[in-house]
Design an enzyme around this catalytic site. Sequence first.
Site, mmCIF file in Angstrom:
data_model
loop_
_atom_site.group_PDB
_atom_site.id
_atom_site.type_symbol
_atom_site.label_atom_id
_atom_site.label_comp_id
_atom_site.label_asym_id
_atom_site.label_seq_id
_atom_site.Cartn_x
_atom_site.Cartn_y
_atom_site.Cartn_z
ATOM 1 N N GLU A 1 1.219 -1.239 6.761
ATOM 2 C CA GLU A 1 0.655 -0.167 7.561
ATOM 3 C C GLU A 1 -0.852 -0.290 7.722
ATOM 4 O O GLU A 1 -1.542 -0.879 6.891
ATOM 5 C CB GLU A 1 1.040 1.194 6.987
ATOM 6 N N CYS B 1 1.792 -4.158 -3.922
ATOM 7 C CA CYS B 1 0.602 -4.368 -4.738
ATOM 8 C C CYS B 1 1.033 -4.473 -6.194
ATOM 9 O O CYS B 1 1.976 -3.824 -6.617
ATOM 10 C CB CYS B 1 -0.349 -3.182 -4.559
ATOM 11 N N CYS C 1 -2.439 6.095 1.492
ATOM 12 C CA CYS C 1 -2.104 4.696 1.281
ATOM 13 C C CYS C 1 -0.630 4.453 0.959
ATOM 14 O O CYS C 1 -0.117 4.958 -0.029
ATOM 15 C CB CYS C 1 -2.891 4.310 0.036
ATOM 16 N N CYS D 1 -1.069 5.875 -6.860
ATOM 17 C CA CYS D 1 -1.025 5.201 -5.561
ATOM 18 C C CYS D 1 0.407 4.846 -5.133
ATOM 19 O O CYS D 1 1.172 4.270 -5.904
ATOM 20 C CB CYS D 1 -1.878 3.949 -5.626
HETATM 21 N N1 SAH Z 1 -6.736 -2.178 -4.077
HETATM 22 C C1 SAH Z 1 -7.919 -1.703 -3.424
HETATM 23 C C2 SAH Z 1 -7.723 -1.216 -2.016
HETATM 24 C C3 SAH Z 1 -6.514 -0.393 -1.708
HETATM 25 S S1 SAH Z 1 -6.481 1.278 -2.269
HETATM 26 C C4 SAH Z 1 -8.588 -0.657 -4.283
HETATM 27 O O1 SAH Z 1 -8.071 -0.317 -5.335
HETATM 28 O O2 SAH Z 1 -9.667 -0.213 -3.931
HETATM 29 C C5 SAH Z 1 -7.653 2.119 -1.283
HETATM 30 C C6 SAH Z 1 -8.226 3.359 -1.918
HETATM 31 O O3 SAH Z 1 -7.293 4.453 -1.862
HETATM 32 C C7 SAH Z 1 -8.560 3.164 -3.375
HETATM 33 O O4 SAH Z 1 -9.774 3.779 -3.702
HETATM 34 C C8 SAH Z 1 -7.394 3.881 -4.039
HETATM 35 O O5 SAH Z 1 -7.686 4.168 -5.340
HETATM 36 C C9 SAH Z 1 -7.200 5.075 -3.135
HETATM 37 N N2 SAH Z 1 -5.924 5.756 -3.287
HETATM 38 C C10 SAH Z 1 -4.719 5.235 -3.532
HETATM 39 N N3 SAH Z 1 -3.777 6.198 -3.632
HETATM 40 C C11 SAH Z 1 -4.408 7.362 -3.422
HETATM 41 C C12 SAH Z 1 -3.965 8.718 -3.406
HETATM 42 N N4 SAH Z 1 -2.707 9.048 -3.634
HETATM 43 N N5 SAH Z 1 -4.905 9.668 -3.161
HETATM 44 C C13 SAH Z 1 -6.194 9.330 -2.932
HETATM 45 N N6 SAH Z 1 -6.661 8.077 -2.943
HETATM 46 C C14 SAH Z 1 -5.778 7.090 -3.194
#
Ligand code: SAH
Length: 355
Positions: free
Chosen positions: A96, A116, A337, A123
Site C-alpha cells: 500500500e 516487515c 500503516c 504496528c
Molecule cells: N520501519 C520504518 C518505516 C515504516 S513505519 C520505521 O520504523 O520508521 C512508519 C512510521 O509509522 C513509524 O514511525 C512507525 O513507528 C509508525 N507507526 C506504525 N504503526 C503505527 C500506529 N499504529 N500508529 C501510529 N504510528 C504507527
Amino acid sequence: MDNTKNTDIKSLNIEELTEYIELIGEKKFRAKQLYEWMHVHLARTYDEMTNLSKKLRDDLSKNTDYVSLNIEDLQVSKLDGTRKYLFALSDGNCVESVMMRYKHGISVCISSQVGCKMGCSFCASTIGGFIRNLTPSEMLDQIYAISRDSGERVSNIVVMGTGEPLDNYDNLLKFIEIITDENGLNISRRNITVSTCGLVPKIYDLADENLTITLALSLHASSQAKREAIMPVAKTYNIEDVVKAMEHYANSTKRRITYEYTLIAGVNDSSDDANELANLIGKQPCHINLIPVNPVTENNYRASDTDAVLAFKKKLEKNAINVTIRREMGRDIDGACGQLRRKHMKNNTTVMKEG
Ligand code: SAH
C-alpha cells in the site's frame, strides 16, 4: 547479470540500461528513449513507446520484466482528499501507498517491503511477518502509478509505509538514485524522507552516502526498557547508540533529523516520559513529531487523549525542542500503516475459507 531470470528493466540506471541495450545489439540512443518512456512519461507498457521499433518492443517484452503496478483498491478521503492505494505486484502480493495533499505540494508515502520483520507491537505491517523486499522498480512504480492515476505532480516522498527501508538498503539507494535523476522525475533529495526503526550500522552507512535526504527515527520511547518492551529491534541496538548514530547523521550531512514518537495511553505518554525524552535528545538540533497511536484491531493500544498530547508537547517545548503533532490525514479511510493490506488479506482468507 542473472541469465536465468528476465531483466527487471525499470530497476536499471541509465548506465546499466545503456549496457543492456548495447548487449542486445541496439544503438546507444535507444537507451535514452527507453529511459524517458519509463521514468518521465511513466509508460505502462512497451506498446506506448511508439518511437521504438515493433521488433525492439517485442524483444523487450519477451526478455525483460516491465514492472507496472495494478490498482487493486483505492480509498479516497472525503475529509482531505488523501488517497490510499493498494497495489497488486506480479507475484500476487500487495503493497500500500498513500497520497497526501499539503499546502506545499503532493506527498506520497511508499512501502519498501512486503510485510516487515521488525515486530513493533503497535504496528499492523508486521502482523503477517516478512515476505520479501521490494525491487527498486516496485518502489518507483508506486509513485509512477499514483502520478498516472491522480494526474498530479508528486513533490515529496516519504519512505514510511510497510517495511524497514534500511533492511532493504541497496534497493532503497537505487530507488533514490533513479527518482532523483534529472533525466527522470527529478525529485529533489531534500524532499525525500526515509524513516527507520534504528538499524545503527545502516544509519552510519547512509551518512557516508551523503545524499542530503532527511532521516527520521521511530523512537517511541525515552528509555531502553520501555523501547525494548514495544520495539524488539531495541534489543539489538541500544537506545543511546541509536541516538548517537542519528547525531552522527545530522553532523555529517548537515541535515536536521526527525524523531517520531507515537503516543500510547498509559505506556509512554506521562510527564516523566516527556522529561526523560528531553534529556535524551534535547541537546541535538532536531524535530519531534508526536503521533497519537492509530489503534489496530490486533492490539489493545489506545491513543493518548488530547490533553495528554498537549501536555507532552508543552513539556518538550519548555526544553526548547521543536515539536509538531502529526496532523491526521485520511481519518475516514484505513490510514494507518499496513491496515488496508491487512484488511485485504483478511477478506481473502475469509473467501478462501468459505470457498
Ligand atoms: N520501519 C520504518 C518505516 C515504516 S513505519 C520505521 O520504523 O520508521 C512508519 C512510521 O509509522 C513509524 O514511525 C512507525 O513507528 C509508525 N507507526 C506504525 N504503526 C503505527 C500506529 N499504529 N500508529 C501510529 N504510528 C504507527
